[in-house]
Design a protein around this motif. Structure first.
Motif, short mmCIF file in Angstrom:
data_model
loop_
_atom_site.label_atom_id
_atom_site.label_comp_id
_atom_site.label_asym_id
_atom_site.label_seq_id
_atom_site.Cartn_x
_atom_site.Cartn_y
_atom_site.Cartn_z
N LYS A 21 -2.90 94.76 81.33
CA LYS A 21 -2.81 95.98 82.62
C LYS A 21 -1.33 96.01 82.91
CE LYS A 21 -5.56 96.96 86.61
NZ LYS A 21 -6.57 96.38 87.48
N LEU A 22 -0.81 97.19 82.71
CA LEU A 22 0.60 97.62 82.83
C LEU A 22 0.73 98.49 84.05
CD1 LEU A 22 3.57 97.33 81.61
CD2 LEU A 22 2.84 99.55 80.31
N LEU A 23 1.86 98.22 84.90
CA LEU A 23 2.28 99.34 85.75
C LEU A 23 3.54 100.11 85.39
CD1 LEU A 23 2.40 100.67 88.49
CD2 LEU A 23 3.40 98.88 89.40
N VAL A 24 3.68 101.21 85.02
CA VAL A 24 4.75 101.99 84.72
C VAL A 24 5.20 102.61 86.21
CG1 VAL A 24 5.82 104.04 83.69
CG2 VAL A 24 3.75 102.61 82.42
N ALA A 25 6.36 102.08 86.40
CA ALA A 25 7.03 102.40 87.75
C ALA A 25 8.39 103.20 87.65
CB ALA A 25 7.05 101.22 88.62
N GLY A 43 4.32 109.78 83.62
CA GLY A 43 3.15 110.18 83.07
C GLY A 43 3.04 110.19 81.40
N ILE A 44 4.12 110.69 81.03
CA ILE A 44 4.41 110.93 79.57
C ILE A 44 4.20 109.57 78.96
CG2 ILE A 44 5.84 111.78 77.83
CD1 ILE A 44 6.61 113.98 79.55
N LEU A 45 5.17 108.67 79.55
CA LEU A 45 5.37 107.34 78.90
C LEU A 45 3.98 106.55 78.97
CD1 LEU A 45 7.00 105.21 77.67
CD2 LEU A 45 7.94 104.56 79.93
N ALA A 46 3.13 106.69 80.07
CA ALA A 46 2.01 105.99 80.40
C ALA A 46 1.07 106.50 79.18
CB ALA A 46 1.51 106.22 81.71
N SER A 47 0.85 107.82 78.93
CA SER A 47 -0.05 108.26 77.88
C SER A 47 0.57 107.96 76.77
CB SER A 47 0.14 109.85 77.96
OG SER A 47 -0.33 110.24 79.38
N THR A 48 1.81 107.86 76.54
CA THR A 48 2.34 107.38 75.08
C THR A 48 1.88 105.98 74.79
OG1 THR A 48 4.18 109.08 75.32
CG2 THR A 48 4.55 107.18 73.55
N ILE A 49 1.99 105.05 75.53
CA ILE A 49 1.82 103.85 75.65
C ILE A 49 0.17 103.60 75.40
CG2 ILE A 49 1.39 101.71 76.73
CD1 ILE A 49 4.26 102.10 78.28
N ARG A 50 -0.54 104.25 76.02
CA ARG A 50 -2.01 104.11 75.77
C ARG A 50 -2.40 104.72 74.49
NH1 ARG A 50 -2.00 107.23 80.83
NH2 ARG A 50 -2.32 105.99 82.76
N ILE A 92 10.82 101.92 84.83
CA ILE A 92 11.89 103.04 84.36
C ILE A 92 12.83 103.71 85.35
CG2 ILE A 92 10.51 103.41 82.28
CD1 ILE A 92 9.43 106.08 83.74
N ALA A 93 13.45 102.77 86.05
CA ALA A 93 14.54 103.17 87.14
C ALA A 93 15.79 102.51 86.46
CB ALA A 93 14.15 102.51 88.31
N CYS A 94 16.80 102.75 87.17
CA CYS A 94 18.09 102.14 86.61
C CYS A 94 18.23 100.71 86.67
CB CYS A 94 19.27 102.69 87.40
SG CYS A 94 19.36 102.02 89.38
N GLY A 95 19.05 99.97 86.25
CA GLY A 95 19.30 98.60 86.26
C GLY A 95 19.09 97.90 87.84
N VAL A 96 19.40 98.63 88.96
CA VAL A 96 19.61 98.24 90.32
C VAL A 96 18.04 98.21 90.63
CG1 VAL A 96 20.22 98.77 92.57
CG2 VAL A 96 21.74 99.17 90.70
N GLY A 97 17.16 99.24 90.24
CA GLY A 97 15.84 99.28 90.84
C GLY A 97 15.06 98.23 89.83
N GLY A 113 12.64 99.72 81.09
CA GLY A 113 12.33 100.89 80.19
C GLY A 113 13.28 101.71 79.90
N LEU A 114 14.51 101.72 80.73
CA LEU A 114 15.50 102.45 80.40
C LEU A 114 16.80 101.96 80.24
CD1 LEU A 114 15.15 104.84 83.38
CD2 LEU A 114 14.30 105.27 81.47
#
Length: 223
Positions: A21-25, A43-50, A92-97, A113-114
């Motif tokens: 179970k993965l959360l793409v944030a 949305g695109i990345l989540a679909s690609t992973i699925r 998939i935020a910057c390193g600070v996120g 992810g970035l």
């Protein structure tokens, strides 16, 4: 703004491992503007992973969230329920996120992810150029608002090197203007060429990367 780009999907799949179970944030600020981590990219990345996991014959449930800013606790805090459900959080935020999520949810695996690349500005659609390096000792008042630390290939502080020719930098004479030529032209147009006579001391990098983590404090804003 902070510029970042998405890691290759092969690397992302390896980083998230066997998470069921993965959360793409994502983040609705800087990385949304540079099309790396906004709601659409989530949305695109989540679909690609699925699809990738389905192709591998593996089951995965992918949750999605895009707070306005992932670097601030007030926007991260409402994600607690989704984070709690996930085995792994793919930020998939910057390193600070990413690190804000780690601090706020220390019990959870949070992975990037970035790749965060620079502080920059958009020049045209799909093109961002680094304009600031966060050196901690700004001298733009002496250089006509053009940063030699970032825009000079050698970060020279007192004029061009011997490799500048016809206003272009020897590192890439076809595409890269000499920063000090730009500074000269700018100061001349402003009637402030005398500023070039002011000798800037050798760059002290201690305000940027020496001595550990930098913290900025505004006492007037503290509660």
């Amino acid at each position: 703004m902070i510029i970042a780009e998405q890691k290759p999907i092969e690397e992302i799949l390896k980083i998230i491992g066997d998470a069921g179970k993965l959360l793409v944030a994502g983040c609705g600020a800087c990385v949304a503007v540079c099309f790396a981590g906004g709601e659409k990219e989530v949305g695109i990345l989540a679909s690609t992973i699925r699809l990738a996991r389905k192709k591998e014959g593996k089951e995965i449930e992918v949750l999605e969230a895009t707070p306005l800013r992932q670097c601030e606790e007030e926007w991260v805090k409402p994600l607690a329920d989704l984070v709690g459900q996930a085995d792994v959080v793919l930020s998939i935020a910057c390193g600070v996120g990413v690190q804000t999520m780690v601090d706020y949810f220390p019990e959870k695996i949070v992975v990037p992810g970035l790749n965060t690349t620079s502080f920059g500005r958009p020049l045209e659609m799909g093109v961002w150029t680094e304009y600031c390096r966060g050196c901690g000792d700004c001298i733009l008042h002496l250089t006509g608002g053009i940063c030699p630390v970032t825009r000079c290939s050698k970060s020279l502080m007192n004029g061009p090197c011997g490799g500048s020719e016809n206003g272009m930098c020897e590192v890439d004479p076809k595409n890269t203007p000499c920063a000090w030529q730009l500074i000269y032209d700018r100061l001349k147009a402003l009637g402030k060429l005398h500023l070039m006579e002011e000798i800037v001391p050798i760059k002290g990098w201690n305000a940027a990367w020496d001595g550990g983590v930098r913290t900025t404090v505004r006492e007037d804003l503290k509660q």
